[in-house]
Structures are given as C-alpha cells and as structure tokens.
Design an enzyme around this catalytic site. Structure first.
Site, PDB file in Angstrom:
ATOM      1  N   ASP A   1     -10.892  11.051   3.670  1.00 39.53           N
ATOM      2  CA  ASP A   1     -10.307  10.094   4.605  1.00 39.53           C
ATOM      3  C   ASP A   1      -8.846  10.446   4.883  1.00 39.53           C
ATOM      4  OD1 ASP A   1     -12.509   8.466   5.076  1.00 39.53           O
ATOM      5  OD2 ASP A   1     -12.159   7.301   3.257  1.00 39.53           O
TER       6      ASP A   1
ATOM      7  N   TYR B   1      -5.558   0.593   1.030  1.00 40.14           N
ATOM      8  CA  TYR B   1      -4.501  -0.094   0.273  1.00 40.14           C
ATOM      9  C   TYR B   1      -4.704  -1.608   0.262  1.00 40.14           C
ATOM     10  CZ  TYR B   1       0.158  -1.000  -1.531  1.00 40.14           C
ATOM     11  OH  TYR B   1       1.196  -1.413  -2.314  1.00 40.14           O
TER      12      TYR B   1
ATOM     13  N   ALA C   1       2.434  -8.764  -4.739  1.00 41.46           N
ATOM     14  CA  ALA C   1       3.158  -9.442  -5.815  1.00 41.46           C
ATOM     15  C   ALA C   1       4.188 -10.444  -5.290  1.00 41.46           C
ATOM     16  CB  ALA C   1       3.834  -8.419  -6.737  1.00 41.46           C
TER      17      ALA C   1
ATOM     18  N   ARG D   1       8.975 -13.888  -0.661  1.00 42.97           N
ATOM     19  CA  ARG D   1       9.729 -13.167  -1.683  1.00 42.97           C
ATOM     20  C   ARG D   1       8.741 -12.432  -2.568  1.00 42.97           C
ATOM     21  NH1 ARG D   1      12.444 -17.843  -1.028  1.00 42.97           N
ATOM     22  NH2 ARG D   1      14.698 -17.766  -0.813  1.00 42.97           N
TER      23      ARG D   1
ATOM     24  N   GLU E   1      -2.902   1.314   7.697  1.00 52.29           N
ATOM     25  CA  GLU E   1      -1.997   0.186   7.458  1.00 52.29           C
ATOM     26  C   GLU E   1      -0.548   0.618   7.536  1.00 52.29           C
ATOM     27  OE1 GLU E   1      -1.750   2.619   4.720  1.00 52.29           O
ATOM     28  OE2 GLU E   1      -3.474   1.479   4.013  1.00 52.29           O
TER      29      GLU E   1
ATOM     30  N   SER F   1      -6.742  -2.917  -2.479  1.00 49.92           N
ATOM     31  CA  SER F   1      -6.090  -2.855  -3.795  1.00 49.92           C
ATOM     32  C   SER F   1      -5.154  -4.028  -4.037  1.00 49.92           C
ATOM     33  CB  SER F   1      -5.293  -1.557  -3.941  1.00 49.92           C
ATOM     34  OG  SER F   1      -6.116  -0.439  -3.769  1.00 49.92           O
TER      35      SER F   1
HETATM   36  P1  NAP Z   1      -4.585   9.203  -1.334  1.00 53.46           P
HETATM   37  O1  NAP Z   1      -3.606   8.832  -2.365  1.00 53.46           O
HETATM   38  O2  NAP Z   1      -5.478  10.360  -1.549  1.00 53.46           O
HETATM   39  O3  NAP Z   1      -5.472   7.926  -0.951  1.00 53.46           O
HETATM   40  C1  NAP Z   1      -5.897   7.040  -1.891  1.00 53.46           C
HETATM   41  C2  NAP Z   1      -7.382   6.813  -1.736  1.00 53.46           C
HETATM   42  O4  NAP Z   1      -7.614   6.001  -0.588  1.00 53.46           O
HETATM   43  C3  NAP Z   1      -8.202   8.089  -1.556  1.00 53.46           C
HETATM   44  O5  NAP Z   1      -9.329   7.969  -2.379  1.00 53.46           O
HETATM   45  C4  NAP Z   1      -8.570   8.028  -0.088  1.00 53.46           C
HETATM   46  O6  NAP Z   1      -9.795   8.670   0.194  1.00 53.46           O
HETATM   47  C5  NAP Z   1      -8.727   6.539   0.095  1.00 53.46           C
HETATM   48  N1  NAP Z   1      -8.723   6.053   1.475  1.00 53.46           N
HETATM   49  C6  NAP Z   1      -7.957   6.443   2.526  1.00 53.46           C
HETATM   50  N2  NAP Z   1      -8.263   5.716   3.617  1.00 53.46           N
HETATM   51  C7  NAP Z   1      -9.253   4.858   3.246  1.00 53.46           C
HETATM   52  C8  NAP Z   1      -9.976   3.853   3.926  1.00 53.46           C
HETATM   53  N3  NAP Z   1      -9.748   3.561   5.211  1.00 53.46           N
HETATM   54  N4  NAP Z   1     -10.922   3.155   3.225  1.00 53.46           N
HETATM   55  C9  NAP Z   1     -11.150   3.409   1.935  1.00 53.46           C
HETATM   56  N5  NAP Z   1     -10.491   4.341   1.229  1.00 53.46           N
HETATM   57  C10 NAP Z   1      -9.542   5.050   1.883  1.00 53.46           C
HETATM   58  O7  NAP Z   1      -3.786   9.367   0.049  1.00 53.46           O
HETATM   59  P2  NAP Z   1      -4.415   9.750   1.434  1.00 53.46           P
HETATM   60  O8  NAP Z   1      -5.764  10.331   1.256  1.00 53.46           O
HETATM   61  O9  NAP Z   1      -3.372  10.479   2.148  1.00 53.46           O
HETATM   62  O10 NAP Z   1      -4.613   8.330   2.131  1.00 53.46           O
HETATM   63  C11 NAP Z   1      -3.526   7.528   2.495  1.00 53.46           C
HETATM   64  C12 NAP Z   1      -3.958   6.120   2.252  1.00 53.46           C
HETATM   65  O11 NAP Z   1      -4.042   5.900   0.862  1.00 53.46           O
HETATM   66  C13 NAP Z   1      -2.996   5.063   2.727  1.00 53.46           C
HETATM   67  O12 NAP Z   1      -3.172   4.783   4.093  1.00 53.46           O
HETATM   68  C14 NAP Z   1      -3.346   3.909   1.831  1.00 53.46           C
HETATM   69  O13 NAP Z   1      -4.341   3.085   2.425  1.00 53.46           O
HETATM   70  C15 NAP Z   1      -3.993   4.525   0.623  1.00 53.46           C
HETATM   71  N6  NAP Z   1      -3.224   4.206  -0.560  1.00 53.46           N
HETATM   72  C16 NAP Z   1      -3.757   3.332  -1.425  1.00 53.46           C
HETATM   73  C17 NAP Z   1      -3.043   2.937  -2.531  1.00 53.46           C
HETATM   74  C18 NAP Z   1      -3.665   1.929  -3.461  1.00 53.46           C
HETATM   75  O14 NAP Z   1      -4.832   1.602  -3.256  1.00 53.46           O
HETATM   76  N7  NAP Z   1      -2.941   1.439  -4.440  1.00 53.46           N
HETATM   77  C19 NAP Z   1      -1.773   3.435  -2.782  1.00 53.46           C
HETATM   78  C20 NAP Z   1      -1.247   4.340  -1.872  1.00 53.46           C
HETATM   79  C21 NAP Z   1      -1.986   4.709  -0.751  1.00 53.46           C
HETATM   80  P3  NAP Z   1      -9.922  10.290   0.226  1.00 53.46           P
HETATM   81  O15 NAP Z   1      -9.934  10.724  -1.190  1.00 53.46           O
HETATM   82  O16 NAP Z   1     -11.236  10.489   0.935  1.00 53.46           O
HETATM   83  O17 NAP Z   1      -8.755  10.850   0.986  1.00 53.46           O
END
Ligand code: NAP
Ligand code: MN
Length: 268
Positions: free
Chosen positions: A48, A166, A188, A151, A126, A169
């Site tokens: 993704d 995100y 939070a 806040r 997002e 989560s």
């Molecule tokens: P990443 O750190 O590899 O992404 C975190 C996980 O989110 C990966 O497993 C990714 O899938 C998955 N993901 C991305 N878009 C998704 C969606 N629409 N639905 C479900 N899972 C999804 O970073 P990245 O691959 O560059 O993706 C960036 C996205 O990571 C951000 O847009 C944010 O949504 C997410 N993120 C999540 C957290 C959290 O959950 N705490 C923290 C930071 C960022 P793949 O392994 O297939 O890439």
C-alpha cells in the site's frame, strides 16, 4: 489493439524489482507502451505504501490517470493483484476488460500567520497534525463554527480508504469507501474536569469543512500520507473532501469487508 500508456512504480524490495522487470517485458510483448511521464495507467508493485507514493508522483494528473496495485507482500487495501497473476493482468489490459472505480481524497490547506502563501496538498490516506514535546492546543471548527477546543498529542483526518491505516490505530472507525466523507480522530486527548473534547471520532460530510486553528504556532508536524511537513507559524489547517478523486482500474473487484477481515481478523 490498444494504445494505452503505462507507468510502473515499484518499491526497493528485490521481489518488487524482479516483478517490475518481468511486467515490463510482458507489456512490451503485448504492444502496450511504457510511458513514465504521461501514463494513462499507473501500476504500483509492492505494498500500500508503494501505491501511496505512486499516487503522489502522479497527483497532478488525476483526471487522466488510473491506478492499479500489485502486491508482492501481504494483501493490501490498494493492491488487488498478486505477483503471480501478471499474465492475467496483461490480458485484461489488452482487452480493456473491467471497469474503473473512484474513491474520495482529502483536500489539505495550511495557512500561515506571517503572510506566507497557503500550502495545498491532496491526501489518499490521511493528514495528521502532531506536536513534539508539548500539548497541542487547537480550536476545531466545523463549517466555520467552533466545535471544541482540543488538547492532546494530535489529530488524524482520514479518507474512507485511509480509515484502515493510521486512523484505525488511533481508534477511528473503518468506513466503506463508497461513502463520500472524511473522519476526524483524536490522538491521546486530554480529558478531565477542566478540559473537555467529544472524545469519539466523527465523520464529516463532503459538503462540510473542518478547520484546526492552532493556538500556539511552534513545533508542529503536519503529515500528508508519507510526507512530513514541519512548520512554524501555522495559523490553521483546513480539511475537506477534494474535488479530485483517485481512479482505480479495477479489472476485478474485491468485497471491501472481506478485505478488512483478511487484513485484520483471519485470512481465507
Ligand atoms: P508503513 O510504515 O510501511 O505503513 C504502515 C502500515 O500501514 C503498512 O503495513 C502499510 O501497508 C499499511 N497501510 C498503508 N495504507 C493503508 C491503508 N489504506 N489501509 C490499511 N493499511 C495501510 O508506511 P507506508 O507504507 O509508507 O504507509 C504510510 C501510511 O502508514 C500512512 O499514510 C499511515 O496511514 C500509516 N501509518 C500508520 C501508523 C500507525 O498505524 N500507528 C503510523 C505511521 C504511519 P504496506 O505494508 O502494504 O505498505
Ligand atoms: Mn509500507
């Protein structure tokens, strides 16, 4: 009998590189043109995250481009095809089978206190606003009317297709992508007898807009998908559903809730 121009975007993993190379050869054989500048179809190979980068690379041509995701790891939310199904994929491109679907995007506009011009972005998943070491304090306005003073650590504003990322989560709801709306979720929040926010995520209609008006403008991090925008002097960040949408060449279609189940509960 096709003149479709295709671009391929892959991540750095070896498997994705191999699959991309193989796909290039197969497209060539099928007389499908590779055009990395002005494609009509963008195929992302990886996860993704790879599709998110492909989106940002071509987000200035959303009217002319559709996307298609091949996953080389686990099943993704933007990736319908598996790496061993390339032949079927190329066939479906040549015969132009299947139809396209489109999903809402988030329009993000940052305004500044010092008269700097606004910054404007589109998010597929997002946008978040976070603060480093101190409490973020912001007024949240919906359609120009004060809703609450927040806040806490930060806020996440997500699209329906981003609701499983995100947003999930931080306790947001998973939203079916046919719903044209966006979601605000807290990160939070501080809640006690003095400070009060609603505390639950809210879903905002496409006819409405959200303003996050920062009370102190220092040390903020605004994210847009994978992009980090560190900024001082932010006045407000405005969110609404964008006029543009992302189009997917969905040559076949997967049931959204089955995908959610596969990703988060159990496969099969
Ligand atoms: P990443 O750190 O590899 O992404 C975190 C996980 O989110 C990966 O497993 C990714 O899938 C998955 N993901 C991305 N878009 C998704 C969606 N629409 N639905 C479900 N899972 C999804 O970073 P990245 O691959 O560059 O993706 C960036 C996205 O990571 C951000 O847009 C944010 O949504 C997410 N993120 C999540 C957290 C959290 O959950 N705490 C923290 C930071 C960022 P793949 O392994 O297939 O890439
Ligand atoms: Mn990733």
């Amino acid at each position: 009998m096709t003149s479709m121009k295709v671009a391929i975007v892959q991540n750095h993993e070896e498997k994705s590189q191999v699959v991309a190379q193989k796909l290039r050869e197969m497209l060539k054989k099928a007389n499908i043109k590779i055009d990395d500048q002005r494609p009509e179809l963008v195929i992302s190979i990886g996860g993704d995250g790879t599709l998110l980068s492909a989106f940002h690379r071509f987000n200035h041509r959303l009217d002319e481009v559709s996307f298609l995701g091949v996953h080389t790891g686990h099943l993704g939310f933007y990736t319908d095809w598996r790496d061993f199904e390339l032949e079927e994929l190329v066939d479906s491109l040549s015969s132009n089978r299947g139809k396209s679907v489109s999903y809402p995007l988030l329009d993000v506009r940052i305004t500044f206190l010092d008269g700097k011009p606004d910054k404007h972005f589109l998010a597929l998943n997002e946008s978040t606003i976070k603060r480093g070491n101190r409490t973020m304090v912001a007024d949240i306005l919906i359609k120009d009317e004060l809703f609450e003073r927040f806040r806490g650590d930060g806020l996440s504003v997500s699209t329906p297709t981003g609701s499983t990322a995100y947003n999930k989560s931080v306790g947001g709801a998973v939203i079916h992508p046919s719903i044209n709306a966006f979601q605000l979720a807290e990160i939070a929040s501080l809640n006690n007898r003095v400070f009060r926010t609603l505390g639950s995520p809210i879903v905002i209609a496409h006819t409405e807009w959200l303003e996050v008006k920062l009370q102190d403008s220092k040390d903020y991090l605004v994210t847009v998908d994978q992009l980090d925008i560190e900024q001082d002097n932010i006045a407000s960040v405005y969110y609404r559903i964008a006029d543009e949408r992302i189009h997917f060449a969905s040559y076949r279609h997967m049931h959204f809730w089955r995908r959610v189940k596969d990703a988060f509960i159990s496969e099969g």
